[in-house]
Each structure stands twice: as C-alpha cells, then as structure tokens.
Design an enzyme around this catalytic site. Structure first.
Site, PDB file in Angstrom:
ATOM      1  CB  SER A  36      39.604  57.452  60.676  1.00 26.86           C
ATOM      2  OG  SER A  36      38.683  57.027  61.769  1.00 26.86           O
ATOM      3  CG  HIS A  38      41.813  52.995  62.514  1.00 19.37           C
ATOM      4  ND1 HIS A  38      40.771  52.749  61.575  1.00 19.37           N
ATOM      5  CD2 HIS A  38      41.969  54.183  62.968  1.00 19.37           C
ATOM      6  CE1 HIS A  38      39.976  54.064  61.596  1.00 19.37           C
ATOM      7  NE2 HIS A  38      40.851  54.969  62.469  1.00 19.37           N
ATOM      8  CG  ASP A  62      40.102  49.807  61.270  1.00 17.43           C
ATOM      9  OD1 ASP A  62      40.033  49.847  62.364  1.00 17.43           O
ATOM     10  OD2 ASP A  62      40.208  50.485  60.423  1.00 17.43           O
TER      11      ASP A  62
END
Length: 324
Positions: A112, A299, A272
């Site tokens: 991320s 995610h 995601d």
C-alpha cells in the site's frame, strides 16, 4: 518452496533498536538469519506501524528481516508527530538504519503506502537495493485520494455519513476537515470522533471487497483510540501533500530503479477497493520489465491469495539467491 514460519505458532526472536534523528526516535526490529539476505519491510498507512505477523511471509532461516516503524508510527516517537515528518525524511531514515546495522545492500518489501515508499527509496538509492516486492500499490495520486473520500462512499454510505458528520464542513473538503479535527491541540472529543469514524469507514471499505475478511471488533480501549488518533493524524498529513510524491514521481523513481537493474515485482488484488488494480497497469507501462501478478484478492496483506503471491516472490528474490 519450504514451509514459511508461522509467527503466530512459533516464537520469533526480535532484536529491537532505535535511531535518533531530528528530535525523533525511530524504532526498528530485526529477525531471522544473521547472515541471511537482508530485507527491509515498509508498513502502510501512512502511520500504521509494523506488524510482526508479516514475518510469516519470509523463510527466516535464509532471510534477515528488518521492520522499521516510520516517524510517529508504531513504537517510534513522538507518536503521531507531524513535525519533520515527510517522505524525504523517511527515505533518509531508512538509509540511516541500513548504515547503523552495517548492511551494504538489502531487499525492500512494501504494501500500500509502503509500496510507494519502497519505489521512492529504491529509485533514490538503487545501488543499495537488491530487489523490490510490492503489494497493493498506492501511487499517491489525488485521483486515489478523491476516490477514497468521495467515490468510495457508495461502498459504505452509513460509515461515510458518520465520518462527514464528525469532520464537519463541506463534503468536498472532507480530508482537510479530518486533518483539522485530528491536529495537535484540537478538541479531544472531536479527535476521538474523527478517528473512530475514519477507522469504521476504512474497515467498511476494506470489507466491501469480495474476499474473506474477519469481523472487526469495536474499538473501546482508550489506548487503542489514542493510537488511532495518532495514525490518522499522520495519514491526513501525508495525503494532504500527495505524500510529497505524486504518481508521476513514483513511476519516475520506479523507472530509475529498473534502469539500475533493480528487479521489481508487484502483486495486486483484482478486487482491491482502496488502490485500483489499474495502478499496476501504470507501473507495467512505466517499467515493462516489472513482474506483475494480479490475484483474486482485496487489499490486505492477510488475504491468502495476496500473501501467497508475496511469499513466493520474496522467497524467489531473496531466499534462493546466494547473497554477497
């Protein structure tokens, strides 16, 4: 591939250390083989802090893993601090940790926001990087931030209304209103309300993906609420500034790393709900030699499909190649 260590089932020795810079105390921890291939893991958020559970992705008999808590996050202090807290300083911190540990070159793993930071670091210091493994790439673009605070409200309308009510002001200024509500010196009750509402909204968005996700427990302890305030204060601080990067710069730094022959791998969930899968399409166009794997996942690093993809990549890139 050998079985990976399960950090929840067997004890893992973590050797902890600290680095002091700019009136900041940067916490880090080291696990695994002393002579193994060094790998630094960069957590997301920004502001989330390292999680020891990530160690289960590594063969600790062959890899030396360094977990770094970024400024103001995790065990680093001052917690939730935004002064002297920018991406350039985080990159400099990583270099200082590497030097303090006596590591000449290391691999970089990030998810991320940590994936964006990994590319930023690798593009700045490619000569120090043996390879990069990414999960759920965030490109730090205004487009992604707008999607999180505006477009994605259709995924969790009740939680979004609660966040909007806690932050106050116009809907199109939600991020800046959240930042104002979380700043040092703001009303304590408002800080709590914004942090709890943001946490609930984030979890609802993550849970909207068509993947397995454990139920999220309600936050009740004052200690946990305080940590959430710190986390989202830093996150708002970074998102308001496009993380001092922006999409063009992230991709330019990725190209610079690749031109220096740093291998890049990116795993991304097809479902995601936070970082669109199109992000890895953009990475692939910028760096045609990057190895991209799209998996049926959301995610989170805890998603089995994503975890498996990342574990295979870190094993192939760092555990099977003799390190010198």
């Amino acid at each position: 591939m050998p079985a990976l260590p399960d950090a929840s089932a067997s004890p893992v020795t973590l050797v902890r250390g600290r680095l002091h810079r700019d009136a900041q105390s940067i916490a880090f921890a080291v696990a695994g083989a002393t002579q193994g291939h060094p790998v630094v893991v960069l957590h997301g958020g920004p502001g989330s802090g390292s999680q020891a559970g990530i160690l289960r992705l590594f063969d600790l008999a062959r890899v030396r893993v360094v977990l770094v808590d970024q400024r103001g996050a995790g065990a680093s202090t001052p917690r939730g601090g935004t002064r002297h807290n920018t991406t350039a300083r985080l990159i400099a911190d990583l270099e200082a940790v590497r030097a303090q540990l006596g590591i000449a070159r290391w691999g970089v793993v990030g998810g991320s926001w940590g994936a964006a930071l990994a590319l930023a670091y690798a593009g700045t210091y490619p000569e120090r990087v043996t390879g990069v493994v990414l999960r759920g790439l965030f490109l730090t673009s205004p487009r992604e931030v707008r999607a999180l605070f505006m477009t994605s409200r259709t995924r969790a309308p009740r939680e979004w209304r609660r966040l909007h009510a806690a932050a106050g002001g116009r809907a199109d200024r939600l991020l800046s209103r959240c930042a104002a509500g979380l700043r040092h010196g703001a009303n304590t009750a408002r800080q709590r309300a914004v942090a709890l509402a943001w946490h609930a909204y984030e979890n609802a968005i993550l849970g909207s993906a068509r993947t397995r996700r454990s139920p999220v427990r309600a936050v009740r302890s004052e200690k946990t609420i305080g940590r959430l305030i710190d986390k989202y204060r830093i996150q708002a601080h970074y998102l308001q500034h496009d993380c001092w990067l922006g999409e063009r710069r992230v991709l330019a730094l990725a190209r610079r790393a690749a031109q220096a022959r740093v291998p890049l791998f990116a795993a991304h969930g097809m479902d995601d709900p936070v970082c669109p899968v199109g992000n890895v399409e953009r990475l692939a166009r910028a760096v045609p030699k990057a190895n991209i794997e799209r998996v049926e996942a959301g995610h989170l690093a805890s998603d089995p499909a994503l975890a498996g993809s990342v574990a295979r990549a870190v094993h192939a890139m760092f555990a099977t190649v003799p390190f010198t």
